[in-house]
Design an enzyme around this catalytic site. Structure first.
Site, mmCIF file in Angstrom:
data_model
loop_
_atom_site.group_PDB
_atom_site.id
_atom_site.type_symbol
_atom_site.label_atom_id
_atom_site.label_comp_id
_atom_site.label_asym_id
_atom_site.label_seq_id
_atom_site.Cartn_x
_atom_site.Cartn_y
_atom_site.Cartn_z
ATOM 1 N N GLU C 31 0.963 -1.230 -0.035
ATOM 2 C CA GLU C 31 0.100 0.041 0.051
ATOM 3 C C GLU C 31 0.867 1.410 -0.051
ATOM 4 O O GLU C 31 1.792 1.399 0.891
ATOM 5 C CB GLU C 31 -0.912 0.143 1.315
ATOM 6 C CG GLU C 31 -1.955 -1.106 1.296
ATOM 7 C CD GLU C 31 -2.337 -1.528 2.843
ATOM 8 O OE1 GLU C 31 -2.043 -0.874 3.634
ATOM 9 O OE2 GLU C 31 -2.804 -2.702 2.888
ATOM 10 N N GLU C 62 -4.335 -6.775 2.981
ATOM 11 C CA GLU C 62 -2.989 -7.390 3.476
ATOM 12 C C GLU C 62 -3.159 -8.820 2.867
ATOM 13 O O GLU C 62 -2.158 -9.294 2.407
ATOM 14 C CB GLU C 62 -2.811 -7.370 4.855
ATOM 15 C CG GLU C 62 -2.366 -5.690 5.261
ATOM 16 C CD GLU C 62 -3.236 -4.774 5.331
ATOM 17 O OE1 GLU C 62 -4.602 -5.137 5.138
ATOM 18 O OE2 GLU C 62 -2.977 -3.604 5.220
ATOM 19 N N GLN C 84 1.995 -2.078 6.093
ATOM 20 C CA GLN C 84 2.386 -0.509 6.258
ATOM 21 C C GLN C 84 3.022 -0.380 7.644
ATOM 22 O O GLN C 84 4.039 0.360 8.033
ATOM 23 C CB GLN C 84 1.211 0.230 5.774
ATOM 24 C CG GLN C 84 1.570 1.565 5.649
ATOM 25 C CD GLN C 84 0.357 2.287 5.204
ATOM 26 O OE1 GLN C 84 -0.850 2.662 5.565
ATOM 27 N NE2 GLN C 84 0.514 2.695 3.745
ATOM 28 N N PHE C 85 2.315 -1.135 8.555
ATOM 29 C CA PHE C 85 2.847 -1.093 10.193
ATOM 30 C C PHE C 85 2.495 -2.550 10.650
ATOM 31 O O PHE C 85 1.601 -2.973 10.357
ATOM 32 C CB PHE C 85 1.800 -0.064 10.898
ATOM 33 C CG PHE C 85 2.235 1.365 10.720
ATOM 34 C CD1 PHE C 85 3.209 2.079 11.405
ATOM 35 C CD2 PHE C 85 1.631 2.188 9.577
ATOM 36 C CE1 PHE C 85 3.382 3.520 11.148
ATOM 37 C CE2 PHE C 85 1.984 3.565 9.288
ATOM 38 C CZ PHE C 85 3.029 3.932 10.205
ATOM 39 N N GLY C 87 0.916 -3.576 13.253
ATOM 40 C CA GLY C 87 -0.373 -3.821 13.621
ATOM 41 C C GLY C 87 -1.323 -4.306 12.352
ATOM 42 O O GLY C 87 -2.468 -4.758 12.671
ATOM 43 N N PHE C 88 -0.904 -4.152 11.223
ATOM 44 C CA PHE C 88 -1.747 -4.562 10.019
ATOM 45 C C PHE C 88 -1.265 -5.663 9.337
ATOM 46 O O PHE C 88 -1.563 -5.936 8.183
ATOM 47 C CB PHE C 88 -1.719 -3.124 9.117
ATOM 48 C CG PHE C 88 -2.033 -1.846 9.909
ATOM 49 C CD1 PHE C 88 -3.288 -1.921 10.636
ATOM 50 C CD2 PHE C 88 -1.579 -0.688 9.564
ATOM 51 C CE1 PHE C 88 -3.303 -0.806 11.371
ATOM 52 C CE2 PHE C 88 -1.818 0.447 10.094
ATOM 53 C CZ PHE C 88 -2.767 0.340 11.156
ATOM 54 N N PRO C 91 -4.497 -9.189 9.112
ATOM 55 C CA PRO C 91 -5.378 -9.749 8.167
ATOM 56 C C PRO C 91 -4.682 -10.550 7.219
ATOM 57 O O PRO C 91 -5.165 -11.517 6.271
ATOM 58 C CB PRO C 91 -5.646 -8.349 7.378
ATOM 59 C CG PRO C 91 -5.738 -7.215 8.314
ATOM 60 C CD PRO C 91 -4.496 -7.701 9.015
ATOM 61 N N HIS C 131 0.488 0.961 15.637
ATOM 62 C CA HIS C 131 1.423 1.485 14.767
ATOM 63 C C HIS C 131 2.755 1.266 15.535
ATOM 64 O O HIS C 131 3.654 1.772 15.292
ATOM 65 C CB HIS C 131 1.321 2.983 14.714
ATOM 66 C CG HIS C 131 0.059 3.285 13.631
ATOM 67 N ND1 HIS C 131 -1.013 3.208 13.792
ATOM 68 C CD2 HIS C 131 0.199 3.529 12.259
ATOM 69 C CE1 HIS C 131 -1.645 3.460 12.784
ATOM 70 N NE2 HIS C 131 -0.929 3.724 11.891
HETATM 71 C C1 LIG Z 1 -5.611 -3.316 7.968
HETATM 72 C C2 LIG Z 1 -5.091 -2.000 7.840
HETATM 73 N N1 LIG Z 1 -4.123 -1.696 6.863
HETATM 74 C C3 LIG Z 1 -3.584 -0.443 6.441
HETATM 75 C C4 LIG Z 1 -3.796 0.470 7.263
HETATM 76 C C5 LIG Z 1 -3.053 2.056 7.110
HETATM 77 N N2 LIG Z 1 -4.113 2.838 6.536
HETATM 78 C C6 LIG Z 1 -4.715 3.871 7.405
HETATM 79 S S1 LIG Z 1 -5.735 4.852 6.799
HETATM 80 C C7 LIG Z 1 -5.406 3.948 5.353
HETATM 81 C C8 LIG Z 1 -6.148 4.373 3.877
HETATM 82 C C9 LIG Z 1 -7.574 4.327 3.972
HETATM 83 O O1 LIG Z 1 -8.240 4.813 2.847
HETATM 84 P P1 LIG Z 1 -9.847 4.767 3.033
HETATM 85 O O2 LIG Z 1 -10.440 3.353 3.532
HETATM 86 O O3 LIG Z 1 -10.198 5.375 1.822
HETATM 87 O O4 LIG Z 1 -10.211 5.963 4.116
HETATM 88 P P2 LIG Z 1 -9.949 7.432 4.219
HETATM 89 O O5 LIG Z 1 -8.478 7.279 4.930
HETATM 90 O O6 LIG Z 1 -9.775 7.872 2.957
HETATM 91 O O7 LIG Z 1 -10.765 8.140 4.978
HETATM 92 C C10 LIG Z 1 -4.427 3.018 5.394
HETATM 93 C C11 LIG Z 1 -3.796 2.351 4.193
HETATM 94 C C12 LIG Z 1 -4.760 0.295 8.394
HETATM 95 N N3 LIG Z 1 -5.095 1.536 9.277
HETATM 96 N N4 LIG Z 1 -5.378 -0.978 8.494
#
Ligand SMILES: Cc1ncc(C[n+]2csc(CCOP(=O)(O)OP(=O)(O)O)c2C)c(N)n1
Ligand SMILES: Cc1ncc(C[n+]2csc(CCOP(=O)(O)OP(=O)(O)O)c2C)c(N)n1
Ligand SMILES: [Mg+2]
Ligand SMILES: [Mg+2]
Lengths: 326, 396, 326, 396
Positions: C31, C62, C84-85, C87-88, C91, C131
């Site tokens: 990502e 993920e 990315q971190f 904690g992720f 999945p 994180h």
């Molecule tokens: C399972 C997971 N993977 C990665 C992340 C890191 N992350 C936080 S916000 C984000 C993007 C989210 O995009 P969207 O669903 O469109 O929501 P928006 O931030 O645009 O409101 C990511 C990749 C996370 N929080 N959880």
């Protein structure tokens, strides 16, 4: 009749039945738990008696099962979810680790998640891949979860009652190869604490600590060792998180030797935690290092090799000999 | 009742702007699609009559009587192999068997649609597809006997190992297809999964990846109406083939007991993949005639009459009727096939019975490709431990 | 220039660049790894130079990332995927544990899965929930995976090269709070083995064993202890699976005392495995039980409390004192 | 080029029997739906003109000028709060902030559609929804300051904690809704998620569960065009609202910068839920005007002109134009609101700056509801360790 001889699977069935009966908020959920009564028949007849709204056949999606159980718990329900086999809990692992385990703390105690996750686990039944694993370490390392595993029908009955009554999420590992083992279950007894270990055989020369399917093996080992004039104490740990270190310590202070037995791989297994902590607590008492008998650092093998992989009488006795040789 | 529209939610162009699907949709059943369902692609009726289909006829237009007999042979031999395996399980030679009984047309039709350079990702039930790929059927039995977790080289026949964790192989197939596209090859990939699997997050993620990368992959869902004891209603309330549209690629429902239709539709879908048109979902509407596996007891959850109704649609019988009415066969053909079938059964029995248990040191083999110190250490300890018995016995 | 001072994040970037350059089969996926260059800029500029087909922004899923990486590996690619971190990663846990880890064995060695899973991990950066975690134990327990964690830029560079070249899946834990720490990186050196520990400071009184972010802390501890006249040896373990027990043993046979330090919770953490095995190997050498300093059995706390939660100079020194007091 | 059909894949009833969606669909873009998109529900144009909509007008038919002013006030105060939080982050008072700038209409419209007994499951960006639910905005700041992971009682306002693991809350919402249905209540549940989240398996599984159990849940997707640096094309190649249909429930795309349309469509969807008609997907088509969070630098991956184009569709400006052209407001209203806004800003600053760090023993609090021996042990050790410093200092 308060006391009755029943198989371990049946004891869980009866315990679920009692809980469903006593509390309308208790739900049973999972794949095939309804009409089929689960692949091991642990939920046999429950849907018939409590209806489809209480005993719920779910879509084939473990993350969905645990995730919706969390939502149901937030609504005030007490779901008991079944994961069909140990190897199929992993799609739900994210929901268990990042949500189920942490939501109580995240909410500063405002929400409670009384969810029980039942997992038939362990080998010895000649099954195909993913059907014989022992992943308890992967849950014990995670705070917010409690992890227990009964070794006999009576404990299965009572520990399930207590797990359902607990306001914390409980990962309930059911020793599937003992499902058919019968024992006396007194449904009017007053059970001991859910997380307390129990001495199931007293001894003086060495302590064997185990839980779930390995308790019976350890009792057999102790019996065999007795014939050779050795007095082994057998501890049924019953709970993997928390571990009852006080009970292990008390036993080890007496016997001065400890062998931990589990089916899970030794590397990063519960034996490691027990060895580390007990060595710290009993440094001057131990005559030998804590020894561990468990699975190898290899995938659970095909069924025709599982006897080589699993701890058995000889392997545990070998560890006992090695310990006593110090 | 508002469910009339809901039962055929897709084709009507009506509905309000900005709304897909049926508004006010109550529960609808995804299960009992009638044979007359216009959404079901069929080229052979249960009676064996060839019906025309404007879109798919061309994919089987040039099919020869010999090829038709070939499909028949494939199905008969696959069924025989399957029956043999079931019997071997009863005799204790296998620990478990997952029968494909009833799904021969879906598997042979789709399997025969693949090209040698295509790659197949099966579940644990694709014995017919394995057959089409040229995998020796006895190799399939190792994991059910408990001597291995997968007894063939996936790259020998471009037929991946059986996958037990439901749905996970759809992502492997998608990744593989992404690789095919990167290589600029015109091969295609086909991923098999079941109606139950359609609920797994992995399957949805594979749809997303396949669509976003326009991967040359065909998602072949054998909707055999059951996921162990759960009917398809527990997984979806609309027909499964419709799932694809919301991910941006087409879905088709084909009569899974019609080998010709399965062949044609899969060919179409694979061709789309080859042509850079991306993924397709094919739902083969069929029926699991047997138990989920030999451990299962379907009498606990389904009625015999359901099975009986499907017997009338038997895929093998259907093609036989067609072959016979078209005079494509003679007694010799059937007799020869019966003999071949017997021979196959005999060979399977012999091979399985002679299949040795693996060496105990196999536990430590192939855990890593490049080795791992702990595995080496444990192997050595294991060897010493084993040797101690030999010593002890030797010492006696 | 073969040797250059660079930050740890930059070293990984350079290492990825070298791998992408050297082998057309190497891919980078995850990502935001493309235009953004990852949230930590570890993949900065790679998409620009190697194109969208080699450096791939994936959907936010993920399991999908790891699952498709497996498929790509089956096709002959060598994907390096970014989670990315810490904690992720959950999945993707099912794909990692049931597929990535086991497919080589399942195929009897016929297929290889050279997939690197990069996970920025650990705390100390003042981040929000999920994180700052250190889940390495949850991977080390799983056979079929290799688990490593560099502590400095040079190791980061070379261990990434080796991880990518490995035919086994490697879980590559990057100490995110050290991303900006600079060190000399010699891109023409001949690196030591990927899974070998390294003595980063010699000493005689006690061994401190750590990996990833805690190595620097242990070096600081050793320096502080030196001022008090104590000679601590510091081992950078570098690999969590396999663990280099020979190196730890050698050190402990000399110092007779061992303290293991990691950010991950102590309970079922890598310190447990190290303590158990080293106690077995060095039973007669140890003057004190192996002590462990790590996280508590509690969720990683909000940022304002993380200093209390994480091992720090005082906590490690306290353990050193306790060990030396035996 | 075969993509013409593909760009509007859904509505045409054409295509072959047994096929959904577009055949031969090449890549299509899901992102830049023009304002004139007939699939987009709009009640207020960017110029503030009220346009009629046959289906949704009735859900806002009785809306009073006061209520309209209320929506305006909600949006203005939410934006002010958001700006304040961003500023506080820059000043080091917060560790991070996730701004909702540009998404006020989607959040206030949908939030105001909920009833008190409904339950809301947010992501980490639903500050406007929290506002509508009556959550004190300063409570939202604790987790961004780093003093807690969630600083409110979800049950006080039926507003769940912020969820960071993308997509996971959609399952909690679905489970909660299953519980509502079991209770026979007529409440509804709404789950927020983003365009990026739509790719997560959990979201697909929540669709499956919601459909199969006909759960009273609304899936509200704020498609703000970006998931950190990834445009929506990296998640889907067709509009996201279409995802629902394949799971058997309706999906709608609404202009996410049109508070009235968001209010109307969400009311409709919540009513469906209450009426036992099951789940609905609402895609609010909007734009993330700011960075993903204060840690993000959008200049690395997107052009300023994109943002500029969306500025013209600003949700607050749009309603202001409408209010003014309808003569629903006077100078006093705006002046009062400005004062209220200032006061809110001031209060937020004060509360945040006064927000104490948590007690260090909080680490061990609430790990378990019923206690855990190891936590007790570690707490005691920690206390002794802390006390040792006090002793040492005391001893000096
Ligand atoms: C399972 C997971 N993977 C990665 C992340 C890191 N992350 C936080 S916000 C984000 C993007 C989210 O995009 P969207 O669903 O469109 O929501 P928006 O931030 O645009 O409101 C990511 C990749 C996370 N929080 N959880
Ligand atoms: C992740 C996972 N969960 C549960 C199981 C247990 N299980 C094996 S087969 C099966 C049903 C599969 O149904 P379907 O996808 O329809 O395929 P079919 O067996 O009908 O061919 C289940 C629940 C599994 N193998 N994997
Ligand atoms: Mg099925
Ligand atoms: Mg977004």
């Amino acid at each position: 009749m308060a006391a009755e001889k029943m198989a371990l699977a049946k004891a869980i069935n009866e315990s679920l039945r009692r809980a469903l009966d006593a509390d309308p908020k208790v739900l049973v959920m999972g794949e095939d738990v309804g009409k089929l009564g689960g692949v091991f028949r642990v939920t046999d007849g429950l849907q018939k008696d409590f209806g489809e709204s209480r005993v719920i056949d779910t879509p084939l999606a473990e993350s969905g099962i645990v995730g919706t159980a969390i939502g149901l718990a937030l609504r005030g329900y007490r779901p008991v979810v079944e994961i069909q086999f140990d190897g199929f809990v992993f799609p739900a692992y994210d929901q268990i680790v990042t949500q189920l385990a942490k939501m109580h703390a995240r909410s500063l105690g405002k929400v409670k998640l009384p969810v029980v996750v039942r997992i038939p686990y362990g080998g010895g039944i000649g099954a195909v891949e993913h059907h014989s694993e022992s992943p308890e370490s992967l849950f014990a390392h995670v705070s917010g979860l409690k992890v227990v595993s009964p070794s006999n029908a009576s404990d299965a009955y009572w520990m399930m009652q207590q797990a359902i009554q607990s306001d914390d999420p409980v990962i309930f590992f059911e020793p599937k190869r003992r499902y058919w083992d019968k024992a006396e279950v007194n449904t009017e007894a007053i059970p001991g604490p859910l997380h307390g270990a129990r001495v199931v055989r007293e001894g003086t020369d060495l302590t064997l600590a185990a839980y779930g399917p390995m308790v019976k093996l350890c009792q057999e080992v102790a019996a065999a060792a007795a014939e050779e004039g050795r007095s082994l104490e057998v501890l049924d740990l019953r709970s993997v998180s928390p571990l009852d270190f006080d009970a292990i310590q008390a036993s080890v202070e007496k016997t001065r030797r400890l062998v931990v037995v589990h089916e899970a791989p030794v590397f990063f297994g519960s034996g490691a935690e027990i060895a580390a902590r007990i060595t710290e607590r009993c440094f001057y008492h131990l005559e030998a290092p804590v020894l561990r008998v468990g699975g190898y650092h290899a995938p659970y093998p095909p069924a025709r090799l599982e006897e080589e992989y699993l701890p058995d009488l000889d392997r545990v006795l070998d560890a006992v000999d090695r310990s006593l040789a110090y | 009742m508002e469910s009339t529209a809901a039962r055929k939610p897709r084709r009507s162009a009506g509905g309000k702007a900005g709304t897909t699907g049926t508004k006010r949709a109550g529960r609808t059943t995804a299960k009992k699609a009638p044979d007359t369902d216009p959404e079901l692609v069929q080229l052979l009726t249960p009676e064996g009559e060839r019906v025309q289909h404007a879109d798919y006829d061309k994919y089987v237009a040039g099919i020869t009587p010999e090829e038709l007999r070939g499909l028949y042979r494939d199905m008969v031999l696959t069924r025989r192999f399957d029956a043999e395996a079931t019997a071997l399980q009863r005799q204790g030679e296998l620990g478990l068997w997952a029968s494909l009984l009833g799904q021969e047309a879906a598997q042979i039709g789709s399997g025969r649609a693949t090209r040698e350079d295509d790659y197949v990702f099966p579940t644990y039930r694709e014995h017919g597809v394995a057959w089409c790929r040229g995998v020796d059927p006895t190799n399939l039995l190792g994991m059910f006997r408990g001597v291995n977790h997968g007894g063939w080289d996936p790259n020998s026949n471009n037929f991946h190992l059986y996958t037990i964790v439901i749905g996970s192989q759809t992502l492997h197939a998608t990744g593989y297809a992404m690789g095919v596209a990167k290589d600029g090859a015109d091969s295609a990939v086909i991923a098999y999964f079941g109606d139950g699997a359609s609920s797994q997050g992995d399957v949805a993620e594979s749809f997303t990846f396949a669509a976003v990368y326009n991967a040359p992959v065909v998602f072949f869902c054998q909707n055999n109406q059951w996921a162990i004891s759960e009917p398809t209603e527990k997984q979806t309330r609309v027909p499964l083939y419709q799932r694809a549209q919301g991910f941006g690629f087409p879905g088709v429902r084909v009569d899974g007991n019609d080998v010709l239709a399965c062949l044609a539709v899969t060919k179409w879908a694979l061709e789309r993949a080859r042509n850079g048109e991306g993924p397709t979902l094919v739902e083969a509407f069929t029926y699991r005639m047997g138990a989920h596996t030999t451990s299962d007891d379907p009498s606990r959850y389904r009625h015999d009459d359901e099975r009986a109704a499907w017997e009338a649609k038997d895929p093998i019988l259907r093609l036989r009727r067609h072959l016979e009415s078209a005079n494509h066969t003679d007694e010799g053909f059937f007799a020869e096939l019966e003999a071949e079938s017997e021979a196959l059964g005999k060979r399977v029995r012999e091979v399985v019975r002679a299949m040795p248990d693996p060496d105990r040191f196999a536990i430590f083999e192939n855990v890593y490709a490049d080795g791992h110190a702990l595995v080496d250490e444990e192997r050595a300890q294991f060897a010493a431990y084993q040797a101690s018995f030999a010593d002890a016995e030797g010492g006696k």
